[in-house]
Motif scaffolding. Structure first.
Motif, PDB file in Angstrom:
ATOM      1  N   GLY A  19       0.774  -1.228   0.000  1.00  0.00           N
ATOM      2  CA  GLY A  19       0.000   0.000   0.000  1.00  0.00           C
ATOM      3  C   GLY A  19       0.809   1.283   0.000  1.00  0.00           C
ATOM      4  O   GLY A  19       0.251   2.369  -0.075  1.00  0.00           O
ATOM      5  N   ARG A  20       2.129   1.191   0.061  1.00  0.00           N
ATOM      6  CA  ARG A  20       2.969   2.387   0.035  1.00  0.00           C
ATOM      7  C   ARG A  20       2.994   2.974  -1.369  1.00  0.00           C
ATOM      8  O   ARG A  20       2.999   2.240  -2.349  1.00  0.00           O
ATOM      9  N   PRO A  21       3.045   4.279  -1.465  1.00  0.00           N
ATOM     10  CA  PRO A  21       3.147   4.886  -2.797  1.00  0.00           C
ATOM     11  C   PRO A  21       4.563   4.727  -3.354  1.00  0.00           C
ATOM     12  O   PRO A  21       5.537   4.807  -2.612  1.00  0.00           O
ATOM     13  N   PHE A  22       4.654   4.442  -4.648  1.00  0.00           N
ATOM     14  CA  PHE A  22       5.955   4.399  -5.303  1.00  0.00           C
ATOM     15  C   PHE A  22       5.872   5.194  -6.597  1.00  0.00           C
ATOM     16  O   PHE A  22       4.822   5.313  -7.197  1.00  0.00           O
ATOM     17  N   THR A  23       7.005   5.762  -6.995  1.00  0.00           N
ATOM     18  CA  THR A  23       7.025   6.662  -8.141  1.00  0.00           C
ATOM     19  C   THR A  23       7.555   5.974  -9.380  1.00  0.00           C
ATOM     20  O   THR A  23       8.222   4.941  -9.319  1.00  0.00           O
ATOM     21  N   TRP A  24       7.266   6.597 -10.499  1.00  0.00           N
ATOM     22  CA  TRP A  24       7.676   6.134 -11.817  1.00  0.00           C
ATOM     23  C   TRP A  24       9.185   6.039 -11.918  1.00  0.00           C
ATOM     24  O   TRP A  24       9.907   6.850 -11.363  1.00  0.00           O
ATOM     25  N   ARG A  25       9.672   5.012 -12.599  1.00  0.00           N
ATOM     26  CA  ARG A  25      11.101   4.853 -12.858  1.00  0.00           C
ATOM     27  C   ARG A  25      11.314   4.733 -14.362  1.00  0.00           C
ATOM     28  O   ARG A  25      10.452   4.238 -15.081  1.00  0.00           O
ATOM     29  N   LYS A  26      12.461   5.157 -14.810  1.00  0.00           N
ATOM     30  CA  LYS A  26      12.781   5.127 -16.240  1.00  0.00           C
ATOM     31  C   LYS A  26      12.665   3.714 -16.810  1.00  0.00           C
ATOM     32  O   LYS A  26      12.166   3.524 -17.920  1.00  0.00           O
ATOM     33  N   LYS A  27      13.074   2.699 -16.054  1.00  0.00           N
ATOM     34  CA  LYS A  27      13.017   1.336 -16.576  1.00  0.00           C
ATOM     35  C   LYS A  27      11.576   0.822 -16.708  1.00  0.00           C
ATOM     36  O   LYS A  27      11.345  -0.177 -17.374  1.00  0.00           O
ATOM     37  N   TRP A  28      10.620   1.496 -16.066  1.00  0.00           N
ATOM     38  CA  TRP A  28       9.209   1.112 -16.194  1.00  0.00           C
ATOM     39  C   TRP A  28       8.496   1.935 -17.256  1.00  0.00           C
ATOM     40  O   TRP A  28       7.272   1.895 -17.355  1.00  0.00           O
ATOM     41  N   GLU A  29       9.230   2.684 -18.058  1.00  0.00           N
ATOM     42  CA  GLU A  29       8.647   3.637 -18.999  1.00  0.00           C
ATOM     43  C   GLU A  29       7.607   3.002 -19.915  1.00  0.00           C
ATOM     44  O   GLU A  29       6.513   3.523 -20.074  1.00  0.00           O
ATOM     45  N   ARG A  30       7.930   1.867 -20.519  1.00  0.00           N
ATOM     46  CA  ARG A  30       7.010   1.233 -21.482  1.00  0.00           C
ATOM     47  C   ARG A  30       5.957   0.364 -20.805  1.00  0.00           C
ATOM     48  O   ARG A  30       4.975  -0.017 -21.431  1.00  0.00           O
ATOM     49  N   ASP A  31       6.156   0.031 -19.531  1.00  0.00           N
ATOM     50  CA  ASP A  31       5.297  -0.945 -18.864  1.00  0.00           C
ATOM     51  C   ASP A  31       4.626  -0.389 -17.606  1.00  0.00           C
ATOM     52  O   ASP A  31       4.194  -1.149 -16.755  1.00  0.00           O
TER      53      ASP A  31
END
Length: 50
Positions: A19-31
């Protein structure tokens, strides 16, 4: 003057396991739409539940 985007301006969403918030990462860009967990530990816990 630094280039890029501030971390506070990146999209975030809550982890499906803890349930913790996590932020966008470059390696997750397409997914990004399919990323559901914040870490390997939470991903392993999600697999264990299923």
């Amino acid at each position: 003057m630094p280039r890029g985007v501030k971390k506070s301006d990146l999209p975030s969403k809550p982890c499906a396991v803890c349930g913790r918030p996590f932020t966008w990462r470059k390696k997750w860009e397409r997914d990004w739409d399919n990323v559901k967990t914040c870490s390997d530990r939470c991903r392993a816990a999600l697999k264990k539940v299923k």
